[in-house]
Design an enzyme around this catalytic site. Structure first.
Site, mmCIF file in Angstrom:
data_model
loop_
_atom_site.group_PDB
_atom_site.id
_atom_site.type_symbol
_atom_site.label_atom_id
_atom_site.label_comp_id
_atom_site.label_asym_id
_atom_site.label_seq_id
_atom_site.Cartn_x
_atom_site.Cartn_y
_atom_site.Cartn_z
ATOM 1 N N ASN A 305 28.750 10.843 14.578
ATOM 2 C CA ASN A 305 29.864 9.999 14.147
ATOM 3 C C ASN A 305 30.532 9.506 15.430
ATOM 4 O O ASN A 305 31.570 10.008 15.837
ATOM 5 C CB ASN A 305 30.826 10.804 13.274
ATOM 6 C CG ASN A 305 31.750 9.920 12.476
ATOM 7 O OD1 ASN A 305 31.917 8.734 12.779
ATOM 8 N ND2 ASN A 305 32.376 10.472 11.450
ATOM 9 N N HIS A 336 39.368 16.008 8.558
ATOM 10 C CA HIS A 336 38.346 15.943 7.515
ATOM 11 C C HIS A 336 38.890 16.284 6.136
ATOM 12 O O HIS A 336 38.409 15.731 5.140
ATOM 13 C CB HIS A 336 37.179 16.875 7.860
ATOM 14 C CG HIS A 336 36.133 16.226 8.707
ATOM 15 N ND1 HIS A 336 36.179 16.234 10.081
ATOM 16 C CD2 HIS A 336 35.019 15.526 8.376
ATOM 17 C CE1 HIS A 336 35.130 15.574 10.554
ATOM 18 N NE2 HIS A 336 34.414 15.134 9.553
#
Length: 464
Positions: A305, A336
């Site tokens: 990512n 997250h």
């Protein structure tokens, strides 16, 4: 499989959802991404900076972004505006000296509030499309911009790292520029994040200027060379997306489609390869080969990512005075979501990263004497990395504490114990100590980052 028709967004595509037997919110998301891809070509060709003012490009990009958000998430998309509005109010009415800290706390706090209520209070688990997903990207953009404004308006040039000089914002964005950056149609649903300066340069048509280089290294003028076409890269990424879709529907689709949409709009150009072909990887978010052949935990994370890794590096790792590795993993866990599995994964990631760093600093040099020894080292570290990754990310998938601890117990927590032992036995110099011992090397490294802070800096730091 019975198709779920529960959806927080539009029900216009419900007949298609029933025919293909997929949840309606997933159908909405895929259709909106495909619509954004087609619209991106129109945006680049018919609203080109040479034909249209930046104001029109900002307005169109923002309105299309809001429309896609409403179509996918319904009125829950208002959270995007509330989060952005709170942060912009802080930027305007709070002193620049502490604005970045307040924005960071409020924006991340609002994201956490939405994640907790979604998961534990209102139970939106019936919906596969999660409105906090776009909020995670918006959080990255808001916090990055706040730090970049602080760097540009408060810090002296000599106190900034080269990459921070490039990213520093020298004036406060207007409300339209701010909303366009946060909520444009190219990145509203799946990102990836990008720097504010890069986005504004793209909107104003300055994106290609410093990247048109002649063979002798001199810049071409803005109108001496036509804009490079992203067609080849877009086709390649869409084909990769289609292939990946057959392997795993969600992860690769998000990454490659989002990348292709930005490229189709003309955003993401990053100069030229040695053979003269244009590169369109400025805001790429995934490198599959580097992931599959990663020989370290850090290499895997940096390529999985990419833009999130850069965000974590810029707002936390480079600025945290104490134990930046642990702080960065903790921030990643908070960002997250509220599920405990995220924290188990990233806490494990701390000790795995520290152990991998210790092994690299103490062992790697003994395998550089020949190509054969280097190959042996790479194979061993590749295998170890893949095992460590599979072990570490299980709680990320399971999310709950009980099943995650049961899995680790079935392995007798062996990787945890091995990593802790390696960290205790093998010495590693701190980042600050290494910089004091090799100032010239570090300065040269940073100076080279000026030309391409997104790519060159990261690659050189890995080799250090």
């Amino acid at each position: 499989m019975a198709t779920s028709t529960s959806c927080t967004g539009s029900t216009l595509l419900q007949p298609i959802s029933k025919i293909i037997d997929l949840p309606l919110d997933q159908v909405n998301f895929v259709v909106c991404q495909l619509f954004a891809l087609v619209t991106a070509f129109w945006f680049r060709l018919y609203l080109h900076p040479s034909k249209t003012s930046p104001f029109i490009r900002h307005v169109v990009a923002t309105l299309l972004g809001f429309y896609l958000a409403l179509f996918c998430f319904g009125w829950y998309a208002l959270h995007f505006l509330v989060q952005s509005g709170l942060a912009y109010g802080i930027m305007i009415f709070t002193g620049v000296e502490h604005m970045h800290k307040y924005c960071f706390v409020v924006t991340l706090g609002y994201l956490c509030f939405c994640q907790v209520t979604r998961a534990y209070v209102f139970d939106y688990g019936m919906y596969s499309a999660d409105f906090t997903g776009p909020m995670m990207v918006i959080t990255q953009k808001i916090t990055s911009l706040a730090f970049e404004i602080h760097d540009g308006l408060m810090k002296r040039e000599e106190h900034l790292k080269p990459s921070q000089k490039y990213l520093a914002v020298r004036k406060m964005p207007s409300l339209l520029e701010y909303l366009s950056y946060n909520c444009n149609f190219m990145g509203i649903l799946a990102g990836p994040t990008c720097s504010y300066n890069d986005y504004i340069a793209f909107i104003e048509g300055r994106w290609y200027e410093p990247k048109h280089l002649e063979s002798n290294g001199k810049e071409n003028g803005r109108f001496k060379q036509s804009d490079p076409s992203p067609k080849r890269d877009v086709i390649q990424k869409v084909c990769t997306c289609a292939l990946s879709l057959m392997v795993y529907l969600v992860i690769f689709f998000h990454s490659f489609t989002a990348d292709a949409i930005n490229n189709a709009a003309g955003f993401g150009f990053n100069g030229y390869n040695a053979d003269g072909t244009p590169k369109w990887d400025r805001i790429s978010n995934l490198r599959i080969l580097n992931i599959e052949f990663a020989t370290s935990f850090k290499m895997f994370l940096d390529n999985w990512n990419i833009q999130t890794a850069l965000w974590l590096k810029r707002v936390c790792y480079e600025r945290c005075p104490y134990n930046p590795t642990a702080a960065t993993f903790l921030l990643s866990a908070i960002w997250h979501g509220a599920d405990p599995g995220y924290y188990l994964t990233f806490i494990t990631g701390i000790v795995v990263t520290m152990a991998a760093r210790a092994v690299r600093h103490n062992v790697r040099q003994h395998f550089l004497g020949s190509a054969t020894l280097k190959l042996i080292y790479d194979v061993i570290t590749w295998f170890s990395t893949q095992m460590a990754i599979c072990y570490t990310v299980v709680p990320f998938v399971l999310l709950a504490v009980g099943p995650s601890l049961k899995f680790y117990s079935s392995w007798y927590c062996c990787i945890h114990l091995i990593c802790v032992l390696l960290v205790l036995v093998l010495p590693v110099k701190s980042r600050r100590t290494k910089q004091q011992e090799q100032p010239s090397s570090v300065q040269a490294n940073e100076q080279n980052c000026l030309s391409s802070p997104h790519n060159n800096c990261n690659q050189k730091q890995k080799a250090t």
